[in-house]
Design an enzyme around this catalytic site. Structure first.
Site, PDB file in Angstrom:
ATOM      1  N   ASP A 132      -5.279  -9.863  -7.998  1.00 15.21           N
ATOM      2  CA  ASP A 132      -5.591  -8.963  -9.118  1.00 15.21           C
ATOM      3  C   ASP A 132      -4.393  -8.294  -9.789  1.00 15.21           C
ATOM      4  O   ASP A 132      -4.111  -8.511 -10.977  1.00 15.21           O
ATOM      5  CB  ASP A 132      -6.608  -7.889  -8.667  1.00 15.21           C
ATOM      6  CG  ASP A 132      -6.244  -7.190  -7.338  1.00 15.21           C
ATOM      7  OD1 ASP A 132      -5.210  -7.531  -6.741  1.00 15.21           O
ATOM      8  OD2 ASP A 132      -7.012  -6.299  -6.913  1.00 15.21           O
TER       9      ASP A 132
ATOM     10  N   GLU B  94       0.831  -1.213   0.000  1.00 12.34           N
ATOM     11  CA  GLU B  94       0.000   0.000   0.000  1.00 12.34           C
ATOM     12  C   GLU B  94       0.865   1.263   0.000  1.00 12.34           C
ATOM     13  O   GLU B  94       0.545   2.240  -0.673  1.00 12.34           O
ATOM     14  CB  GLU B  94      -0.938   0.012   1.214  1.00 12.34           C
ATOM     15  CG  GLU B  94      -1.963  -1.117   1.234  1.00 12.34           C
ATOM     16  CD  GLU B  94      -3.038  -1.009   0.157  1.00 12.34           C
ATOM     17  OE1 GLU B  94      -3.037  -0.032  -0.604  1.00 12.34           O
ATOM     18  OE2 GLU B  94      -3.870  -1.941   0.085  1.00 12.34           O
TER      19      GLU B  94
ATOM     20  N   GLU C 289     -12.005   0.876 -10.287  1.00  8.74           N
ATOM     21  CA  GLU C 289     -11.645  -0.054 -11.369  1.00  8.74           C
ATOM     22  C   GLU C 289     -12.498   0.067 -12.632  1.00  8.74           C
ATOM     23  O   GLU C 289     -11.975   0.018 -13.755  1.00  8.74           O
ATOM     24  CB  GLU C 289     -11.664  -1.511 -10.870  1.00  8.74           C
ATOM     25  CG  GLU C 289     -10.542  -1.853  -9.898  1.00  8.74           C
ATOM     26  CD  GLU C 289     -10.757  -1.321  -8.486  1.00  8.74           C
ATOM     27  OE1 GLU C 289     -11.909  -0.963  -8.160  1.00  8.74           O
ATOM     28  OE2 GLU C 289      -9.780  -1.245  -7.718  1.00  8.74           O
TER      29      GLU C 289
ATOM     30  N   ARG D  77       0.833   3.802  -3.248  1.00 10.56           N
ATOM     31  CA  ARG D  77       0.229   5.123  -3.004  1.00 10.56           C
ATOM     32  C   ARG D  77       1.299   6.189  -2.772  1.00 10.56           C
ATOM     33  O   ARG D  77       1.252   7.267  -3.370  1.00 10.56           O
ATOM     34  CB  ARG D  77      -0.703   5.059  -1.793  1.00 10.56           C
ATOM     35  CG  ARG D  77      -1.834   4.064  -2.001  1.00 10.56           C
ATOM     36  CD  ARG D  77      -2.830   4.093  -0.865  1.00 10.56           C
ATOM     37  NE  ARG D  77      -3.621   2.861  -0.858  1.00 10.56           N
ATOM     38  CZ  ARG D  77      -4.883   2.791  -0.465  1.00 10.56           C
ATOM     39  NH1 ARG D  77      -5.514   3.850  -0.050  1.00 10.56           N
ATOM     40  NH2 ARG D  77      -5.536   1.632  -0.475  1.00 10.56           N
TER      41      ARG D  77
HETATM   42  C1  DMJ Z   1      -6.253   0.675  -4.887  1.00 10.50           C
HETATM   43  O1  DMJ Z   1      -5.465   0.848  -3.783  1.00 10.50           O
HETATM   44  C2  DMJ Z   1      -5.515   0.000  -5.980  1.00 10.50           C
HETATM   45  O2  DMJ Z   1      -6.182   0.188  -7.172  1.00 10.50           O
HETATM   46  C3  DMJ Z   1      -5.321  -1.465  -5.727  1.00 10.50           C
HETATM   47  O3  DMJ Z   1      -4.709  -2.096  -6.815  1.00 10.50           O
HETATM   48  C4  DMJ Z   1      -6.650  -2.109  -5.494  1.00 10.50           C
HETATM   49  N1  DMJ Z   1      -7.389  -1.456  -4.488  1.00 10.50           N
HETATM   50  C5  DMJ Z   1      -7.504  -0.023  -4.509  1.00 10.50           C
HETATM   51  C6  DMJ Z   1      -8.661   0.529  -5.278  1.00 10.50           C
HETATM   52  O4  DMJ Z   1      -9.771  -0.216  -5.305  1.00 10.50           O
END
Ligand code: DMJ
Length: 673
Positions: free
Chosen positions: A437, A304, A573, A308
């Site tokens: 994912d 994270e 998404e 970010r």
């Molecule tokens: C974000 O932090 C990123 O896109 C991550 O890959 C998946 N979750 C969140 C958004 O849904």
């Protein structure tokens, strides 16, 4: 030069005499010019001595030879041209990967007929020929050159680098010229199969300082203005009640802390830059300069904070050219490195950035597969910018290791990996949703970032998509929507996370980069499904998870929602994929779908005093049950992708020059070696 005097001094040679006269000597002696005139006169006398018949025959022969010469010259030209064309085409090598057809130059896949073979997902709507009045067709450009819009934004924000930009633009023009063939087609500069060298010598410049051109700015349209308004509203809430903290709690007018690092502010920096919000950007910059300190005794999640914070700082550095952001990126990058000190070199999930220690979660020594394989774009870029190879080395090792692991199912990976053994754990469950994912997303995106040379990444991506088609694709009833379900120990579940809606965009990006047109068809089918996950719900907003009906039942829609899954976290998404789909097809329906979604966010999640909130119940328009939290990705991703979706300027983050990390932070595609 051999002079006459020297010749006289040399011993006489019978067989060969070589005399070279200087021009002056020759002219002075009346030599060369006079003998030429003499030869001309003597030829004319000989011609006059010939009979008329002899002269006619000679003239006829000359004329005949001249005609033959002209004919043979033109007919030889054609085969020569086609041989040359062919040899240029032959230079384009294709990696031998099943199912992979590299179109080169990378352009949109050719429009398909409605009855084309649709593989596992039949009855997809016929692909319309893309309407692309605004899309400049052309090869995927591997040069790191900022979009015109980025360069313009840069100039707007800082005019001091104009001279440097002009010099860079000139350099680039020269580079570009060098890869343009005589036919005007661009030839891939390097198709070598070698991955880019890890040895990085020269630190790189931010992409923003490289060019500027004279193109008129594309005016911002109504829908983009609505996004700017939404962003300002969200920002107002954050500024008033949560400034410098991780997340806004808009209803209680307070904040929540996760890492205590101003997560929303950092995530939103490049969005402000792209939206042209100069004042807000400058204010946030000041906070980064004065208040953002990483020397804190705090545990952060490696993934994270990479996507970010590190991603946000790197992209802001690229867009603004402001070295403050690179310095901060280096700092956090270094502080995250202890995570890789594990027996297997598969990183731990958590790092204490103040103490320099790392550890797995308390209950296990496993890490999540998506987490350890979705930090690569950022660390690789940090190496490129700093010239320090350690960042790239650490994350490349993870990818190489995962590439060789057993336990995959036709390219699909399990969700966990052990940091001691380096092996997958909890085998047999396969999903494209949470915990797996972005593994798939980063396979493709690293391949693009590195100049499409790292074939192992491409192989893994292509295999995985084949695995998705084979094991996870199904169609719902009654609308026959193509969806991606899950597989647990051989049992198919018709469950799909909203998170999976990154996939249509990723598939479209792959197709744009020359992968099979089949991927584009699947992308079109899946984005329709993701849209239906909004449209079939009472608030017009998608829940976190849906279950699709596999059998038609009276009064039932395709989408079913379980009580535990009916929340909406303002996730990006679907909007992200709509953006890619619009960029690559020009089909306005994708903009219209995004517009509907924005209106529903405004209707059900907007808090009047500032900010937006996630909600607990997308099925209840009269009380969607606000959760009192605005996730940082709403500003970092959702609103950014909305703004880009509504734009007709393909140079506003040009997808042939930038690749978005999984938190929507654009990073430059590297110049090929
Ligand atoms: C974000 O932090 C990123 O896109 C991550 O890959 C998946 N979750 C969140 C958004 O849904």
């Amino acid at each position: 030069m051999y002079s006459a005097a020297a010749a006289a001094a040399s011993p006489p040679r019978r067989d060969f005499i070589s005399i070279t006269l200087s021009p002056e000597e020759a002219v002075g002696a009346g030599g060369y010019n006079n003998s030429k005139a003499w030869r001309r006169r003597s030829c004319w006398r000989k011609w006059k001595q010939l009979s008329r018949l002899q002269r006619s025959v000679i003239l006829f022969l000359f004329a005949f030879l001249a005609v033959c010469g002209v004919i043979s010259y033109t007919s030889m030209g054609e085969p020569w041209k086609s041989v040359t064309n062919k040899s240029l085409d032959d230079q384009r090598t294709e990696p031998e990967i099943p199912g992979l057809k590299l179109a080169n130059p990378a352009v949109l896949p050719a429009p398909q007929k409605a009855d084309a073979n649709l593989g596992n997902y039949p009855e997809l709507s016929p692909q319309k020929p893309p309407k692309l009045p605004h899309v400049r067709r052309g090869p995927s450009n591997l040069q790191i050159k900022p979009s015109r819009r980025d360069a313009r934004l840069k100039t707007r924000h800082d005019s001091s680098r104009v001279v440097e930009e002009v010099v860079q633009a000139d350099k680039e023009e020269k580079t570009e010229k060098s890869v343009i063939s005589w036919r005007g087609a661009v030839i891939e500069p390097d198709q070598s199969t070698e991955p880019p060298s890890i040895k990085i010598k020269e630190p790189e410049k931010p992409s923003s300082v490289e060019a500027e051109d004279q193109k008129e700015p594309v005016p911002i349209n109504e829908r983009q203005l609505a996004v700017i308004e939404a962003f300002r509203h969200a920002w107002k809430g954050y500024k008033d009640f949560a400034w410098g903290h991780d997340e806004l709690k808009p209803l209680s007018k307070s904040y929540s802390e996760w890492f205590g690092l101003g997560l929303t502010l950092i995530d939103a920096l490049d969005t402000m830059w792209i939206l042209g919000l100069k004042e807000e950007f400058e204010e946030a910059r000041k906070w980064v300069a004065n208040d953002l300190l990483f020397d804190k005794n705090v545990d952060v999640n490696l993934f994270e904070s990479t996507i970010r914070i590190l991603g946000g700082l790197l992209s802001t550095y690229h867009l603004s050219g402001d070295s403050l952001f690179l310095e901060k990126a280096k700092d956090i990058g270094n502080r995250l490195m202890p995570a890789f000190k594990t027996p297997s070199k598969i990183p731990y999930s958590d790092v204490n950035i103040g103490r320099g220690t790392a550890h797995p979660p308390r209950w296990t020594s496993d890490s999540t597969v998506a987490e350890v394989t979705s930090i690569q774009l950022e660390f690789r870029e940090l190496s490129r910018l700093t010239g320090d190879e350690k960042f790239q080395k650490a994350v490349d090792e993870v990818m190489k290791h995962v590439h060789t692991l057993s336990g995959k199912n036709d390219g699909l990976v399990p969700m966990f990996i052990n940091t001691n053994s380096g092996q997958f754990t909890h085998l047999g469950v396969y999903t494209l949703g949470a915990r797996a994912d972005s593994y798939y997303e980063y396979l493709l995106k690293q391949w693009i970032q590195g100049g499409k040379k790292e074939n192992e990444l491409l192989e893994d991506y292509m295999r995985a998509i084949e695995g998705v088609k084979k094991h996870l694709l199904q169609r719902s009833q009654p609308k026959k929507l193509t969806f991606v379900g899950e597989l647990a120990h051989g049992h198919f579940s018709a469950k799909m996370d909203h998170l999976v809606c990154f996939l249509p965009g990723t598939l479209a990006l792959g197709a744009h980069n020359g992968l099979t047109a089949d991927h584009m068809k699947l992308a079109e089918a899946l984005i329709e499904t993701c849209y239906q996950m909004y449209a079939q719900v009472e608030t017009g907003l998608s829940p976190e998870i849906v279950h699709f009906n596999l059998h038609a039942q009276k009064g039932h829609k395709d989408v079913e929602i379980k009580p535990a899954d009916r929340h909406n976290l303002l996730r990006p998404e679907t909007v992200e994929s709509l953006f890619y789909m619009y960029r690559f097809t020009g089909d306005k329906k994708y903009q219209d779908w995004g517009w509907e979604i924005l209106q529903n966010f405004n209707k059900y999640t907007r808090v009047p005093t500032g900010g937006y909130t996630s909600i607990n119940n997308v099925q209840n328009p009269s009380n969607p049950e606000p959760r009192d939290k605005m996730e940082s990705f709403f500003l970092g991703e959702t609103l950014k992708y909305m703004f880009l979706l509504f734009s007709d300027d393909i140079d506003l983050i040009n997808l042939d020059k930038y690749v978005f990390n999984t938190e929507a932070h654009p990073l430059p595609i590297w110049v090929p070696a």
